[in-house]
Design a protein around this motif. Structure first.
Motif, PDB file in Angstrom:
ATOM      1  N   ARG B 176       0.813  -1.226   0.000  1.00 52.21           N
ATOM      2  CA  ARG B 176       0.000   0.000   0.000  1.00 52.21           C
ATOM      3  C   ARG B 176       0.845   1.275   0.000  1.00 52.21           C
ATOM      4  N   SER B 181      10.249   7.861  -7.751  1.00 48.76           N
ATOM      5  CA  SER B 181      11.482   7.382  -8.370  1.00 48.76           C
ATOM      6  C   SER B 181      12.615   8.330  -8.006  1.00 48.76           C
ATOM      7  N   LYS B 221      10.609  -3.129   0.063  1.00 50.26           N
ATOM      8  CA  LYS B 221      10.046  -3.689  -1.176  1.00 50.26           C
ATOM      9  C   LYS B 221       8.703  -4.425  -0.999  1.00 50.26           C
ATOM     10  N   LEU B 224       5.819  -2.023  -1.170  1.00 48.33           N
ATOM     11  CA  LEU B 224       5.663  -1.131  -2.319  1.00 48.33           C
ATOM     12  C   LEU B 224       4.546  -1.572  -3.258  1.00 48.33           C
ATOM     13  N   LEU B 225       3.645  -0.654  -3.503  1.00 46.53           N
ATOM     14  CA  LEU B 225       2.679  -0.863  -4.585  1.00 46.53           C
ATOM     15  C   LEU B 225       3.323  -0.440  -5.893  1.00 46.53           C
ATOM     16  N   SER B 226       4.020   0.678  -5.858  1.00 49.62           N
ATOM     17  CA  SER B 226       4.674   1.165  -7.072  1.00 49.62           C
ATOM     18  C   SER B 226       5.725   2.210  -6.720  1.00 49.62           C
ATOM     19  N   ILE B 227       6.585   2.446  -7.685  1.00 47.88           N
ATOM     20  CA  ILE B 227       7.509   3.583  -7.627  1.00 47.88           C
ATOM     21  C   ILE B 227       7.134   4.478  -8.795  1.00 47.88           C
ATOM     22  N   GLN B 233      -0.391  10.625 -10.964  1.00 50.81           N
ATOM     23  CA  GLN B 233      -0.896   9.258 -10.943  1.00 50.81           C
ATOM     24  C   GLN B 233      -0.815   8.673  -9.533  1.00 50.81           C
ATOM     25  N   LEU B 237      -3.961   7.484  -6.992  1.00 55.80           N
ATOM     26  CA  LEU B 237      -4.055   6.158  -6.361  1.00 55.80           C
ATOM     27  C   LEU B 237      -4.211   6.287  -4.852  1.00 55.80           C
ATOM     28  N   GLU B 242      -6.252   3.105  -3.090  1.00 60.98           N
ATOM     29  CA  GLU B 242      -5.458   1.973  -3.578  1.00 60.98           C
ATOM     30  C   GLU B 242      -4.105   1.957  -2.861  1.00 60.98           C
ATOM     31  N   MET B 354      15.885  -1.997  -6.833  1.00 61.56           N
ATOM     32  CA  MET B 354      14.479  -1.763  -6.479  1.00 61.56           C
ATOM     33  C   MET B 354      13.517  -2.285  -7.551  1.00 61.56           C
ATOM     34  N   GLY B 355      14.046  -2.857  -8.621  1.00 63.37           N
ATOM     35  CA  GLY B 355      13.188  -3.357  -9.696  1.00 63.37           C
ATOM     36  C   GLY B 355      12.327  -4.519  -9.253  1.00 63.37           C
ATOM     37  N   VAL B 356      11.324  -4.827 -10.072  1.00 62.13           N
ATOM     38  CA  VAL B 356      10.412  -5.922  -9.756  1.00 62.13           C
ATOM     39  C   VAL B 356      11.185  -7.228  -9.810  1.00 62.13           C
TER      40      VAL B 356
END
Lengths: 294, 356
Positions: B176, B181, B221, B224-227, B233, B237, B242, B354-356
């Protein structure tokens, strides 16, 4: 009767050769477009190629060696290719039957299908990406549907996943798969499948031995279109996957816009260009080979 | 007799039309290149570069005020800081921008490329009223305001706000959390706070402990939902619920939205907040140097509090009052030179780790 038909067909007067424009006049028609492409594409492309091999010590392929010798960069290339391949495959699976539906539709149904296919092209990629973000959210329609159908017990994470990215990309690129296939299959002579049926072929055999081979040129063009666009997509991964998923296009954007590293940006641009050109050339050769076979 | 010849012979001028046109063109060239000071003295406008997102208050608040005080038209060109830098580079021999407002890390690049003129306190008296942390590289540029950065949150999910930056790492926020970035300026704050939380050192010392920062970020990590690179955007969210927490977000963006009853607000956690860089500089050899000084003086004067209130920021002028609703804290400003020297390497490391 059959021989009469052949004679009539053979007797049809050919278009007089004298009415065709001479080749030099036909060539003149492409001059404006060629001039535009020369200045807008060929010269910038040449500059890009030069920038990709220009180093402080002179012309060298070391930028490519440096980039390709890093395993992390191969993971970025693989990310790019994987998403492009999956997107293309899903678009083909959805688009192929849709092209047949278009071909069999008539009147207002055909018009409706074509409008539903083409009209979304006028909606920007950013709007589509944001829309998918809403659809795929925890309370979005996709999660609610999955729960209503008892496929999932609760909301599952769909946004910022590769699944979400592929869904968004297919939504954008699907028309570019359907239209080439549709344009080819509408030219297939339906008497050919009837003849196959008369010779005892079942529906599956008719499809596999007649329709599918004849539709392949459209499939190849559609695949080339969708793959070329999805391998270079920049906005959609950025919005649907965020910064944690790197593709070649994003490395290019970052190199120019943030890091101001023209060398890296041009090197990666050339690599991406080679991938896209390879697909287009391979598709062209495949189409020629299929025509020869047919 | 040709038409041209006829015109030449029937002209009322003592010279031919062609000669006259040649002379007029030459006079124009001499006027522009030979007497630049005369041309420039007649300048009744000043071009200021800045962030595209600032266009609203620049055009509605700052430009009218400047025009009222000087009678000079202010033209604002809004874009990204790096694009502003490119404009300065490509027009170095004949700049058209007189003042540029951009991020501090980009200012350092501009200084290194000799694009800036050092600010003169004699011509900009309000510089003496600025906080020390707002004056950089001995006056090559200054901060005209400081939006502060903390942790934004969804008010329905976190009705009590966010007391500590550790909330980003709490297991209850799994999946959440969104952070910026490292490509974004505000992306620095999570990195620096991670260094502080991992080492326990004050931010001034912890900012140099980047290995510790990345170690702590690894633990983030799962949450994290997203970076994001697009703040809008990420904000949407968070507003939709979200995401629950938006790390490193800043007042100039979040607080105007909160004022519109969007269910997002900004907390100033106990460990501290950060100063978003809002630099202002004078372009070297700019076309309107005196107007540039007058404009910068306006932006640094006590009038700054009007702007700070409108932009939900902290003033940098010590005589200006703090707008209502702003936290009573001194935001931390990092060593931007150190950041500038290492940022590309950190971004590369960020991508890998930090990538997926």
């Amino acid at each position: 009767m059959a021989s009469t038909t052949v004679i009539q067909a053979g007797a049809a007067p050919a278009r007089p050769a004298a009415r065709r424009p001479p080749p030099e006049r036909s060539a003149a028609l492409v001059i404006p477009a060629s001039a535009f492409m020369l200045f807008a594409y060929a010269i910038p492309l040449l500059l890009l190629l030069i920038a990709s091999v220009r180093t402080p010590g002179g012309i060298s392929i070391m930028p490519f060696v440096d980039f390709l010798s890093d395993p992390f960069n191969w993971s970025i290339i693989w990310n790019t290719l994987r998403i492009a391949l999956i997107t293309t495959a899903v678009a083909l699976i959805l688009g192929y039957p849709m092209a047949f539906a278009l071909n069999s539709a008539k009147g207002w149904v055909l018009g409706l299908l074509l409008i539903s296919l083409i009209l979304p092209l006028s909606v920007g990629v950013v709007i589509k990406a944001f829309s998918w973000q809403i659809l795929l959210s925890s309370n979005g329609i996709v999660n609610l549907t999955l729960q209503a159908l008892h496929i999932t017990d609760g909301p599952i994470r769909l946004i910022f996943t590769e699944t979400g990215l592929v869904l968004g990309a297919v939504n954008v690129f699907l028309p570019f798969m359907v239209l080439p296939i549709y344009s080819v299959i509408r030219l297939i002579d339906r008497d050919l499948t009837s003849a196959a049926a008369c010779l005892g072929a079942g529906p599956l055999t008719q499809f596999l031995r007649v329709t599918l081979p004849l539709s392949m040129p459209g499939v190849v063009v559609g695949v080339a279109f969708v793959f070329s666009m999805s391998v270079a997509m920049y906005v959609i991964p950025g919005l649907l996957m965020g910064d944690r998923f790197q593709t070649l296009a994003q490395v290019i954007g970052r190199s120019y816009l943030l890091l101001r590293n023209e060398s890296l940006g041009s090197t990666v641009s050339v690599i991406l260009l080679l991938i896209a050109v390879s697909v287009v050339v391979a598709s062209d050769r495949l189409v020629r080979r299929l025509r020869t076979v047919q | 007799m040709s038409d041209t010849k006829l015109l030449e012979t029937t002209s009322l001028l003592p010279v031919s039309r062609r000669s006259f046109l040649r002379g007029a063109a030459a006079a124009g060239v001499v006027a522009v290149t030979g007497f630049p000071n005369i041309v420039r003295a007649a300048t009744k406008e000043i071009v200021v570069g800045g962030a595209a997102s600032h266009a609203g208050w620049m055009e509605s608040i700052v430009a009218p005020r400047f025009e009222q005080e000087t009678g000079v038209k202010l033209l604002f060109e809004g874009t990204r800081s790096t694009v502003n830098l490119q404009k300065m580079q490509s027009n170095k021999d004949r700049p058209y921008l007189s003042v540029v407002q951009m991020d501090d890390p980009v200012m350092i690049q501009a200084v290194e490329e000799d694009l800036l003129e050092k600010l003169d306190p004699g011509k900009i008296p309000s510089m003496s009223n600025l906080r020390d942390s707002a004056i950089h590289m001995d006056g090559m540029w200054v901060n005209y305001q400081q939006p502060w950065a903390g942790v934004a949150y969804n008010t329905a999910a976190k009705p009590d706000g966010v007391a500590s930056w550790n909330a980003l790492w709490d297991a209850e926020n799994k999946g959440r959390v969104i952070i910026p970035s490292l490509q974004n300026t505000e992306g620095m704050w999570t990195l620096l706070m991670a260094a502080h939380l991992e080492t326990g050192k004050p931010l001034g010392e912890a900012q140099y402990e980047i290995d510790a920062a990345f170690k702590k970020l690894q633990e983030l990590k799962p949450n994290l939902l997203s970076i994001y690179t697009q703040l809008t955007q990420a904000f949407n969210l968070t507003a939709q619920g979200e995401a629950t927490l938006l790390g490193g977000s800043f007042s100039a963006f979040i607080m105007p939205q909160a004022a519109k009853d969007v269910p997002v607000n900004l907390s100033a956690p106990a460990e501290g907040v950060f100063a978003m860089p809002s630099g202002i500089c004078k372009v070297k050899n700019c076309p309107a140097p005196d107007l540039a000084d007058a404009y910068i003086e306006l932006m640094l004067g006590a009038w700054q509090e009007v702007l700070a209130e409108a932009t939900y920021s902290l003033p940098t002028n010590t005589t200006a009052s703090r707008p209502a609703g702003m936290p009573d804290v001194a935001p931390f400003a990092p060593d931007w030179k150190f950041v500038s020297e290492n940022r590309a390497a950190w971004i590369d490391r960020w991508d890998r780790e930090m990538g997926v």
